[in-house]
Structures are given as C-alpha cells and as structure tokens.
Design an enzyme around this catalytic site. Structure first.
Site, PDB file in Angstrom:
ATOM      1  N   LYS A 154       0.830  -1.212   0.000  1.00  0.00           N
ATOM      2  CA  LYS A 154       0.000   0.000   0.000  1.00  0.00           C
ATOM      3  C   LYS A 154       0.866   1.264   0.000  1.00  0.00           C
ATOM      4  O   LYS A 154       0.485   2.283  -0.566  1.00  0.00           O
ATOM      5  CB  LYS A 154      -0.890   0.038   1.252  1.00  0.00           C
ATOM      6  CG  LYS A 154      -2.001  -1.006   1.282  1.00  0.00           C
ATOM      7  CD  LYS A 154      -2.852  -0.768   2.537  1.00  0.00           C
ATOM      8  CE  LYS A 154      -3.469  -2.025   3.085  1.00  0.00           C
ATOM      9  NZ  LYS A 154      -4.579  -2.578   2.378  1.00  0.00           N
ATOM     10  N   GLU A 191      -2.524   6.906   8.003  1.00  0.00           N
ATOM     11  CA  GLU A 191      -3.469   7.661   7.187  1.00  0.00           C
ATOM     12  C   GLU A 191      -4.352   8.481   8.108  1.00  0.00           C
ATOM     13  O   GLU A 191      -4.625   8.081   9.241  1.00  0.00           O
ATOM     14  CB  GLU A 191      -4.369   6.708   6.371  1.00  0.00           C
ATOM     15  CG  GLU A 191      -3.676   6.112   5.169  1.00  0.00           C
ATOM     16  CD  GLU A 191      -4.568   5.169   4.381  1.00  0.00           C
ATOM     17  OE1 GLU A 191      -5.745   4.979   4.767  1.00  0.00           O
ATOM     18  OE2 GLU A 191      -4.091   4.622   3.376  1.00  0.00           O
ATOM     19  N   HIS A 216     -13.254  -4.145   9.670  1.00  0.00           N
ATOM     20  CA  HIS A 216     -12.776  -3.624   8.385  1.00  0.00           C
ATOM     21  C   HIS A 216     -12.880  -4.652   7.271  1.00  0.00           C
ATOM     22  O   HIS A 216     -12.166  -4.573   6.277  1.00  0.00           O
ATOM     23  CB  HIS A 216     -11.334  -3.109   8.494  1.00  0.00           C
ATOM     24  CG  HIS A 216     -11.139  -2.141   9.604  1.00  0.00           C
ATOM     25  ND1 HIS A 216     -11.848  -0.970   9.699  1.00  0.00           N
ATOM     26  CD2 HIS A 216     -10.342  -2.183  10.706  1.00  0.00           C
ATOM     27  CE1 HIS A 216     -11.480  -0.325  10.789  1.00  0.00           C
ATOM     28  NE2 HIS A 216     -10.589  -1.048  11.433  1.00  0.00           N
ATOM     29  N   ARG A 226      -6.541  -8.856  -8.428  1.00  0.00           N
ATOM     30  CA  ARG A 226      -7.121 -10.201  -8.548  1.00  0.00           C
ATOM     31  C   ARG A 226      -8.614 -10.050  -8.717  1.00  0.00           C
ATOM     32  O   ARG A 226      -9.156  -8.960  -8.610  1.00  0.00           O
ATOM     33  CB  ARG A 226      -6.855 -10.982  -7.269  1.00  0.00           C
ATOM     34  CG  ARG A 226      -7.350 -10.196  -6.042  1.00  0.00           C
ATOM     35  CD  ARG A 226      -7.390 -11.029  -4.801  1.00  0.00           C
ATOM     36  NE  ARG A 226      -7.395 -10.242  -3.593  1.00  0.00           N
ATOM     37  CZ  ARG A 226      -8.479  -9.747  -2.999  1.00  0.00           C
ATOM     38  NH1 ARG A 226      -9.664  -9.960  -3.527  1.00  0.00           N
ATOM     39  NH2 ARG A 226      -8.397  -9.038  -1.893  1.00  0.00           N
TER      40      ARG A 226
END
Ligand code: ADP
Ligand code: ADP
Ligand code: MG
Length: 665
Positions: free
Chosen positions: A117, A199, A234, A291
C-alpha cells in the site's frame, strides 16, 4: 493459444465457481486439495484432482512447488489462482509463467506495484490518496511526529496488509505507541513485513470500489462500482452495486481514476481499485487488489458478464472490445441493482468470532439464477475448520430496484437451511431489513452503531420445540418421562415428557400420540393440536393449531439443531438421569474460545491482575482473540506459553479471585 486444461490453485466456493465457467466454455479443470479437503465439493466437481499436502495452507494451497508439480502431473496449460492464498503473489505468477503455463491474472510487475500500500501510494500520479505518512523512516519518533502533523484520529496500517489485518484506529498520541507495537506484530506475523503507514482517519466513510478489466493490448475499462460499507473488523459482509452515494458525475470521475490507475501500471485481467468516500463525497484511493474480488458476482449480476470467462479470454489474447460486444461505454450495460451477502460461520453476538464444526444440513431452495445466485463450496457433512476462511457461501440477488434486490435476498435467507454451527444468516437479514440500510443511510460504522441487531433470538417458536422433541424421539426411540420406553411398561395414554433447553430457556414438551401424524402437545403448560409429517432427512412439516411451517432438524449428540424460517437454534436435550456430579461451570473467558495458537502471554504465575486486563492473545482463524480477566485475581497456574497450540475449550490459566471481588453483596 486456446486454454484446454485449467488448474485452479484454490479451494471452496471460488474454485467451484471457476469450474462452472470452465464447464460452460469447454475447458477441462484440475482441482488441487489438502488432506482436509479430500472429499470437498471443488474436488468432486473438477475433471481431475491432485493432492497437495497437509491441511495447513502453508503445506497445500500456499505450497508453490506442490502446485507446479500438480500442473505438470495433470498436463494443465494454465493456472487460475482464485482469490486469497497465492492470488496476489508475484513470485507464484512468475513461477507459473516460467514453467511454461498461462497465468490467468495480471503481470507480476503490476502486482508488485500495488501489493504494498505504501509503494502504491508513492507510485500513482494524479490520483487522490488519503492524506498520511508513507515514509521510509519507521522509527517510533518518525511515526509520532507524522501522526501529529496528520492530526488525530489516524489509521495505522500494515503496508503489506490485507483482510483488515494490522489495522488500528488511534484517537490520541497516548495510544499510538501501543497501536504501533500491535500493528507491527500482526503485520510481521501475517505478511512477514512489519512496515507501517499512517493515514488520516476518515470519519463516517463509505467504501466504494471500481471493477476494472485490462486486456493484453493496452485496453482498460471500468465496469462500474460496488459499495462495501457494511463491514466488521474492516472486512466486508454485504456488497452492492450501484452505490447510493454516487451520482453520474462522481461515478464517471471515480471510474476514470480507476482506469487511469490500470493504465499507469499496465494492468491486465480483473482488478479492483478501492476508494474511501468522506462525508463531503471526496474520494481517496485506498488500495488496489490485483485479482478477482470475492464480491465480483455483484458486477456480474448487473452486467450479465462472466468475469472469470473474461479473465480466461483475456489471457488467451482477446480484446475488451470483443468481450464487451463492442459497446463504447460499458457503464451503459449495467442494469438494476445487485446485493451480495457473505454467509459466514461466525457468531455476530460474540464479536463475530468464527465458529467451527460440521455442517449437518445445508440447503437453499432453487431460484432463477438471473435473479438469485448462490456461490458456495460446501455441502452437508463438510466441516468448517480452523485452517481456512470460515465463509460458507455468497448469496447474490438482483432486482429492478435496490428495495427489490434486498427483499429477494431477505426472502432467500429466510428459506435457507444451515444447521450445525453458529452463522450470520439471521443477522444479515436484520441488517438488510433495517430502515437505515434500506434508506441507503450507511457508512463503514453501520455494524458498530447498531449493536441492537447483533443478538439472535435464543428460543425457537413452538414449531421448533415440538419438531425438536419429535426428532429426538425418532432418533432415540419413544420415551416415557424422558426415559426410553423399553425401561417402562408401555402405556399408550401416558404422554411422553421431554425436557429441552435453549440457552437458559427450558421447554417441557409432553407428546400424546393421536395417530395419523396427529399429536396433542403440551408445551410449557399450554396445550396445542399438532399435525406432524417427517419427509426424511430431518425435514418436517409442523402444524401448530392450524398454522403449518417447514422445520429442519439435525440431532448431534445431545444437541438438536432446529431450523425455522431461516433461523437456526441449538437446543439441548436435558437428560432426566442425573449425570453424576453436575459439570462445574468454569469461567468461559479463561478457556480458549476455539482451537488456535497462543501468540502472546502478558502474565506469569503469581501475578495479580485486574478485571478486564488482557491475559493472553490467541490467534485463530485469521483473527486475534484477547483473553481478558473476568474478575480481579491472582494467576495461580499459567498452562500455555507463546507458540503453543490450544484446543477449543481447554483451560488456558487458573485465576484465583482476590477477596474484594468474590464478595456477593
Ligand atoms: P485491506 O487491505 O485490509 O482491505 P483497506 O486499506 O482496503 O485494507 O481498508 C479496509 C477498510 O478499512 C476500508 O474499507 C475502511 O472501512 C477502513 N479504512 C481503511 N482506511 C481508512 C481510513 N483512512 N479511514 C477510515 N477508514 C479506513
Ligand atoms: P452459467 O455459467 O452456465 O451461465 P449460471 O448462469 O447458472 O451458469 O451461473 C453463473 C454463475 O453463477 C456460475 O459461474 C456459478 O459461479 C454461479 N452459480 C450458479 N449457481 C450456483 C450454485 N448452485 N452454486 C454455486 N455457484 C453457482
Ligand atoms: Mg481493501
């Protein structure tokens, strides 16, 4: 280069789903399987199957050497990785290609660019990303400074993360160091890489993602969005398309951003660009999954396309223009509304803890596949084990409108039979039918904000109690006062009495046989006229005072599982003979809730602890479970250490209550 024989490096529902497409296309399939899956549905459905190794994924579905050997043995010419396991592993993709096989997926370079990420956020140009810190310096000081600059609340994430692992919300600087430690540990353990990023925590966000497809000729298109805001830990449990948060303009901008990402990294095959939407409907790039995604059927139901077929044709060289029928704007092909629910073996009322066990009955009545689709990889008799993901099936409904799709899905879940372990079907129905959900009033905090939806009813309706008593007597023989009739001189006028239990509720059922399937039943003192028919395999029609309903039963030891209207209840037969000393209730929290591994021990023998302290952490079924002290006390005997495996129900440690807390005032 037409593919003739495809090896599916996966298991469960996605393996079955790929096999179905291959059958339609005329492609032979090779299944691979572990010791635990020798009789699994995907093995039965495939044309050929090759054994890989032991039940742990590292010995089987993650074992690259064994999978390549299976491809050689079977003479497969292509490999589809499904999702999970090796699907996003560039080393595997390269090994497949180097073995002379066709890889059904993106180029390994694109997987590498997006797999991390942190790296992804640094790679992309002109794409809005969540503000945060993606720096090299991973020291506590650097992260503390960065967090202060970003401003709390912040989200700590594992750079290599996935599946919600290593992710933590932190509200203030005091909590950051502990969160960093936990996230690093989880990240190192799950991904072999402790690198973190920070973040800004987006408050009340919505998760909206875009499905993209790329061909080998430089073409990339977007097939619309899916909203996946209904999440626990999440992780998604309900997904839908279109999103009620988007208008045409925002949709067009998000799709354009997703296509741009695909073009920037030379993307081929199916991929998903995940965005987060803030309350002002600004969108930010979260990550890209290189994917096929679990929720891809939502897009298939709206488009009529089979994305696995596209993946295969793209690998063979087809263009997107050919596949989409040459339409200039694929968004125009999407019609109506589709919603998917993920049916999990887990207990919403108990922190969504995965449950394991044998599926004693699984059935969903047939429906028109254009309107209702079931993707599942299990059948009655299969076990949900600790080795793999506890997802049982996906159910996807289409409707002209969102309300119609939700109603169809709720109806399907109401006709589901799934007995033998705890699952989330009834919970999913409560979410689908909640006024806020129906109004499209959702964000990723929906589940947390609605704790009142978590608990399933414990006690079945009268039909359930009665069917349970009838199922028990069929299995064990007629009984008088709960004892086998053989122990008594038979007396046809004397009712058979059975005592059952559902949680804390007792059901006293007295059955008097009137012949011809008619019974007089006294249930907890109330008399009912009952009509009962058993159609075999635990399927009953039970009429109570003229109201008839189907009920499904499965007897397993002293437990009687009962399915009524899509709910499943676990009843227990209360043995009338005292079973010696009543089993002493031990403090549940000090027992392991499930089989797993001890990954952390916070206490030692003789240590004093306070109620609520985390004593141990067990990892089981891809999640960490904290064992907390149920009361103040002293640890008298620590029975397990870090790294040891534990069985479900074993006592992890002995905790002697300290004086103050034992007093019953
Ligand atoms: P994973 O790789 O585990 O899928 P993601 O980065 O895709 O991780 O995030 C998963 C979910 O976590 C999102 O759908 C969202 O609900 C939540 N989430 C992630 N980042 C943020 C953020 N910055 N602010 C608020 N919620 C977030
Ligand atoms: P086809 O691919 O032959 O058109 P369908 O239209 O029946 O097949 O279904 C499309 C997809 O829906 C299949 O690829 C399969 O993944 C899924 N599907 C349909 N029915 C089932 C089922 N009973 N169990 C699992 N998956 C199913
Ligand atoms: Mg994600």
């Amino acid at each position: 280069m037409a593919i003739r024989k495809l090896l599916i490096a996966n298991r469960g529902e996605i393996a079955c789903r790929i096999i179905r497409t291959c059958r339609r296309l005329g492609i032979f399939t090779v299944a691979v399987y572990s010791d635990a899956d020798a009789r699994a549905l995907h093995v039965t459905l495939a044309d050929e199957a090759v054994h890989l190794g032991g039940a742990p994924a590292t010995e089987s579905y993650l074992n690259i050497e064994a999978i390549l050997r299976a491809a050689r043995l079977s003479g497969a010419d292509a490999v589809h990785p499904g999702f999970g396991f090796l699907a996003e592993n560039p080393t595997f993709a390269r090994a497949v290609t180097e073995a002379g096989l066709i890889w059904i997926g993106p180029p390994p370079e694109a997987m590498e660019a997006m797999g991390d990420k942190r790296r992804a956020k640094l790679t992309l140009r002109d794409i809005p990303v969540v503000p945060g810190y993606s720096g090299e310096d991973q020291s506590d000081e650097a992260l503390l400074t960065a967090a202060a600059q970003i401003g709390y609340p912040i989200m700590v994430k594992a750079a290599a993360g996935g599946g919600g692992k290593g992710m933590r919300r932190v509200d203030s600087a005091e909590d950051l160091l502990e969160a960093l430690e936990g996230a690093r540990r989880e990240a190192a353990q799950a991904f072999g890489d402790p690198t973190l990023l920070l973040e800004k925590y987006i408050v009340h966000p919505r998760h909206v993602e875009v499905q993209i497809m790329g061909d080998r000729h430089g073409g990339v298109i977007a097939l619309g969005e899916r909203e996946c805001s209904i999440q626990r830990r999440h992780q998604k449990i309900i997904e839908e398309s279109p999103s009620t948060a988007l208008d045409d303009d925002l949709r067009a901008r998000m799709c354009a951003a997703a296509v741009s990402i695909g073009q920037q990294i030379g993307y081929i095959s199916a991929g998903t660009v995940e965005f987060i939407l803030d309350q002002q409907r600004n969108f930010y790039f979260l990550e890209m999954n290189t994917r096929l995604q679990v929720e891809h059927p939502v897009t298939e139901m709206r488009s009529g396309f089979d994305l696995v077929e596209w993946q295969i044709r793209i690998a063979e060289g087809a263009t997107l223009f050919e596949l989409s029928g040459g339409f200039p704007d694929p968004l125009e092909l999407l019609t109506g509304h589709a919603i998917e629910v993920r049916l999990y073996a887990e207990d919403p009322a108990n922190g969504f803890l995965p449950s394991i066990g044998t599926i004693l009955a699984f059935d969903l009545p047939d429906a028109d596949p254009e309107l209702l689709r079931v993707d599942s990889g299990i059948q009655t008799g299969d076990a949900i084990t600790i080795h793999y993901d506890p997802m049982i099936a996906k159910i996807i409904a289409w409707g002209e409108t969102r309300a119609a799709a939700a109603a169809r899905l709720d109806h399907a879940l109401g006709r589901l039979t799934l007995l033998g372990l705890r699952h989330n079907a009834a919970y999913l129905r409560r979410v689908l039918m909640h006024p806020d959900y129906l109004a499209g009033n959702i964000d990723t905090g929906f589940i947390a904000h609605h704790p009142e939806l978590l608990a399933d009813p414990v006690e079945p309706p009268a039909h359930g109690w009665i069917a349970a008593a009838l199922a028990w007597r069929e299995q064990r023989g007629a009984a008088v006062d709960g004892l086998p009739a053989a122990n008594w001189r038979s007396n046809p006028y004397r009712p058979e009495r059975h005592t059952l239990r559902a949680g804390d509720m007792k059901g006293q059922v007295a059955l008097t046989d009137r012949g011809g399937g008619r019974w007089t039943v006294e249930l907890n003192g109330t008399q009912h006229a009952v009509q009962a028919a058993h159609n075999g395999a635990g399927r009953w029609q039970i009429g109570v005072d003229g109201h008839r309903m189907p009920v499904v039963t499965a007897v397993d030891g002293n437990a009687i599982w009962v399915g009524v209207s899509g709910h499943s209840y676990r009843l227990e037969y209360v043995d009338p003979l005292p079973a010696g000393r009543a089993s002493r209730e031990s403090v549940g929290s000090l027992r392991s809730p499930m089989p797993g591994q001890v990954i952390r021990v916070n206490v030692s023998d003789g240590q004093a602890v306070k109620q609520g302290d985390v004593l141990l952490i067990i990892e089981a079924m891809k999640m960490e479970h904290r064992i907390r002290a149920p009361y103040d006390g002293i640890v008298t005997h620590l029975r397990y250490g870090v790294g040891q495996s534990v069985q479900a129900g074993v006592i992890l440690l002995d905790l002697e209550a300290s004086d103050q807390s034992t007093g019953t005032t």
